[in-house]
Design a protein around this motif. Structure first.
Motif, PDB file in Angstrom:
ATOM      1  N   MET A  79       0.832  -1.200  -0.003  1.00  0.00           N
ATOM      2  CA  MET A  79       0.117   0.197   0.100  1.00  0.00           C
ATOM      3  C   MET A  79       0.982   1.063  -0.048  1.00  0.00           C
ATOM      4  N   ALA A  80       1.897   1.362   0.572  1.00  0.00           N
ATOM      5  CA  ALA A  80       2.894   2.483   0.911  1.00  0.00           C
ATOM      6  C   ALA A  80       3.426   2.672  -0.622  1.00  0.00           C
ATOM      7  N   GLY A  81       3.912   1.534  -1.362  1.00  0.00           N
ATOM      8  CA  GLY A  81       4.313   1.723  -2.568  1.00  0.00           C
ATOM      9  C   GLY A  81       3.434   2.316  -3.581  1.00  0.00           C
ATOM     10  N   SER A  82       2.193   1.904  -3.356  1.00  0.00           N
ATOM     11  CA  SER A  82       1.118   2.319  -4.400  1.00  0.00           C
ATOM     12  C   SER A  82       0.985   4.021  -4.002  1.00  0.00           C
ATOM     13  N   VAL A  83       0.969   4.342  -2.847  1.00  0.00           N
ATOM     14  CA  VAL A  83       0.657   5.682  -2.453  1.00  0.00           C
ATOM     15  C   VAL A  83       1.828   6.636  -3.027  1.00  0.00           C
ATOM     16  N   LEU A  84       2.967   6.241  -2.726  1.00  0.00           N
ATOM     17  CA  LEU A  84       4.399   6.739  -3.342  1.00  0.00           C
ATOM     18  C   LEU A  84       4.351   7.070  -4.926  1.00  0.00           C
ATOM     19  N   LEU A  85       3.746   5.888  -5.592  1.00  0.00           N
ATOM     20  CA  LEU A  85       3.674   5.932  -7.006  1.00  0.00           C
ATOM     21  C   LEU A  85       2.765   7.095  -7.620  1.00  0.00           C
ATOM     22  N   ILE A  86       1.620   7.292  -6.831  1.00  0.00           N
ATOM     23  CA  ILE A  86       0.514   8.164  -7.020  1.00  0.00           C
ATOM     24  C   ILE A  86       1.126   9.511  -6.562  1.00  0.00           C
ATOM     25  N   GLY A  87       1.858   9.601  -5.561  1.00  0.00           N
ATOM     26  CA  GLY A  87       2.394  10.892  -5.197  1.00  0.00           C
ATOM     27  C   GLY A  87       3.361  11.448  -6.171  1.00  0.00           C
ATOM     28  N   ALA A  88       4.266  10.515  -6.933  1.00  0.00           N
ATOM     29  CA  ALA A  88       5.506  10.652  -7.876  1.00  0.00           C
ATOM     30  C   ALA A  88       4.543  11.537  -9.071  1.00  0.00           C
ATOM     31  N   VAL A  89       3.261  11.340  -9.121  1.00  0.00           N
ATOM     32  CA  VAL A  89       2.681  11.976 -10.463  1.00  0.00           C
ATOM     33  C   VAL A  89       1.893  13.124 -10.066  1.00  0.00           C
ATOM     34  N   ALA A 180      -1.516  10.417   3.102  1.00  0.00           N
ATOM     35  CA  ALA A 180      -2.316   8.892   2.674  1.00  0.00           C
ATOM     36  C   ALA A 180      -1.156   7.984   3.109  1.00  0.00           C
ATOM     37  N   LEU A 181       0.214   8.195   3.190  1.00  0.00           N
ATOM     38  CA  LEU A 181       1.014   7.323   3.440  1.00  0.00           C
ATOM     39  C   LEU A 181       0.945   6.731   4.960  1.00  0.00           C
ATOM     40  N   ALA A 182       0.778   7.894   5.960  1.00  0.00           N
ATOM     41  CA  ALA A 182       0.526   7.448   7.200  1.00  0.00           C
ATOM     42  C   ALA A 182      -0.639   6.791   7.518  1.00  0.00           C
ATOM     43  N   ILE A 183      -2.030   6.850   6.686  1.00  0.00           N
ATOM     44  CA  ILE A 183      -2.892   6.259   6.621  1.00  0.00           C
ATOM     45  C   ILE A 183      -2.663   4.730   6.280  1.00  0.00           C
ATOM     46  N   ALA A 184      -1.783   4.649   5.188  1.00  0.00           N
ATOM     47  CA  ALA A 184      -1.327   3.305   4.739  1.00  0.00           C
ATOM     48  C   ALA A 184      -0.521   2.403   5.478  1.00  0.00           C
ATOM     49  N   LEU A 185       0.400   3.248   6.357  1.00  0.00           N
ATOM     50  CA  LEU A 185       1.279   2.315   7.268  1.00  0.00           C
ATOM     51  C   LEU A 185       0.550   1.970   8.533  1.00  0.00           C
ATOM     52  N   LEU A 186      -0.573   2.835   8.994  1.00  0.00           N
ATOM     53  CA  LEU A 186      -1.060   2.629  10.136  1.00  0.00           C
ATOM     54  C   LEU A 186      -2.399   1.824   9.972  1.00  0.00           C
ATOM     55  N   SER A 187      -2.768   1.355   8.689  1.00  0.00           N
ATOM     56  CA  SER A 187      -4.019   1.135   8.407  1.00  0.00           C
ATOM     57  C   SER A 187      -4.460  -0.520   9.137  1.00  0.00           C
ATOM     58  N   PRO A 188      -2.934  -1.424   9.497  1.00  0.00           N
ATOM     59  CA  PRO A 188      -3.717  -2.552  10.458  1.00  0.00           C
ATOM     60  C   PRO A 188      -4.148  -2.189  11.839  1.00  0.00           C
ATOM     61  N   HIS A 189      -3.544  -1.049  12.266  1.00  0.00           N
ATOM     62  CA  HIS A 189      -4.131  -0.746  13.553  1.00  0.00           C
ATOM     63  C   HIS A 189      -5.542   0.012  13.529  1.00  0.00           C
ATOM     64  N   LEU A 190      -5.772   0.824  12.348  1.00  0.00           N
ATOM     65  CA  LEU A 190      -6.782   1.845  12.055  1.00  0.00           C
ATOM     66  C   LEU A 190      -8.090   1.043  11.555  1.00  0.00           C
ATOM     67  N   ARG A 191      -7.890  -0.110  11.096  1.00  0.00           N
ATOM     68  CA  ARG A 191      -9.107  -0.864  10.616  1.00  0.00           C
ATOM     69  C   ARG A 191     -10.029  -1.228  11.662  1.00  0.00           C
TER      70      ARG A 191
END
Length: 345
Positions: A79-89, A180-191
């Motif tokens: 998920m972090a890789g997907s967010v960073l790829l979107i951020g590069a655009v 978005a990256l913080a949400i992705a990294l904390l997603s196991p805890h936030l879900r």
């Protein structure tokens, strides 16, 4: 976890498809419909507070959090890789659009255009809070187009740019990507612990607070550098987060340990010794304790009467001397005919 079923989000999801494409669409949308350029032209990004508020509320916000928590699967690294790829655009596009902001400011009547920029933010806030209200409101692109027509002044058209606007635009997009990256990294805890609908409504309120200084600028109301919108978003996060709620997809072992019928004394936990005992009992009672329990008759089972054997008779039957037979201390002859304890007569 409360998964948001907002009709606009559902319609967008059906049109886009995968979760990564949906996240990219949500984060690129402010660049496409003109919301971000309108905020840059209106001068919202001239302060550090404005940059942070724009990044979190425009590029991030409830839509980004909902897509990551409710739609995206895979590990945190994926998920972090997907967010960073979107951020590069997104970051280069935001910097490019912000670079033309001085040009737009030259041929627009800024006091008039700023009012339309505030209306755009309020429209987005209303659409975020309620889909029913959003159905009756025009799209942000229509409002911005009307603002351009109403505030157009061709006499001031000069092509210019400024590195400050470029840096501020890239920084705002970078803040959104970081959110978005913080949400992705904390997603196991936030879900399972974040109520997305409640967070969405609070984000709408924060957007409304962000729009008020722009709309009320001519009246000198709410003209402050205090991050009021961020404070509202912070309070919203506290109300939407429930630390006592279990994460989504809890394992069966965790649920079994909470079962009051799972066992006494150890909360229903099963040890290796218990499993061995259960297997032994199932194979025919190899366990000593289990055999003892199986050999004992039920308490309410009837007991068959057995023969009454006198101790003196037992002595004679085993080859003993009859003279040694006692009369049990009751003064009676054990061989008398009227003795009821002689069942052989």
């Amino acid at each position: 976890m409360s998964v948001s079923r907002h009709p606009i989000a559902l319609r967008l999801e059906q049109q886009v498809g995968s979760a990564t494409k949906l996240l990219a669409t949500v984060m690129v949308l402010p660049l496409v419909d003109g919301i971000f350029p309108a905020l840059v032209v209106a001068g919202v990004l001239t302060t550090a507070t404005g940059v942070i508020e724009t990044g979190i509320l425009i590029f991030g916000g409830s839509a980004t959090a909902a897509v990551i928590l409710a739609e995206m699967d895979g590990s945190r690294r994926q998920m972090a890789g997907s967010v960073l790829l979107i951020g590069a655009v997104i970051i280069p596009l935001a910097a490019l659009e912000a670079a033309f902001a001085p040009t737009f400011r030259g041929f627009l009547n800024l006091p008039v255009f700023e009012r339309f920029a505030g209306l755009v933010i309020l429209t987005i806030a209303a659409k975020t809070a309620s889909s029913e209200i959003g159905e009756y409101l025009p799209s942000p692109g229509v409002i911005i187009s009307l603002g351009l027509v109403a505030s157009f002044d061709p006499s001031g058209f000069v092509l210019r740019t400024s590195p400050e606007y470029v840096l501020n635009g890239a920084a705002a997009a970078g803040v959104g990507v970081g959110f978005a990256l913080a949400i992705a990294l904390l997603s196991p805890h936030l879900r399972g612990r974040v109520d997305i609908d409640r967070f969405r409504f609070g984000s709408a309120v924060a957007l409304g607070v962000l729009a008020l200084p722009i709309l009320l600028g001519p009246f000198d109301l709410m003209q402050t550098d205090a991050p009021i919108a961020l404070a509202v978003l912070g309070v919203t996060t506290l109300f939407a987060y429930d630390p006592n709620a279990g994460p989504a997809g809890a394992s069966a072992g965790e649920s079994a340990s909470d079962d009051p019928d799972g066992g006494a004394g150890d909360g229903g936990a099963t040890t290796a010794d218990d499993e061995v005992d259960d297997d032994a009992d199932a194979d025919g009672g190899a366990d000593g304790e289990g055999d003892a329990e199986q050999s004992e008759p039920p308490l309410d089972a009837p007991t068959a009467p057995g023969p009454i054997v006198d101790d003196d008779v037992a002595v004679i039957a085993n080859g003993g001397d009859p003279s040694t037979a006692s009369d049990d201390g009751d003064g009676t002859d054990p061989f008398a005919d009227d003795d009821s304890r002689a069942p052989w007569l």
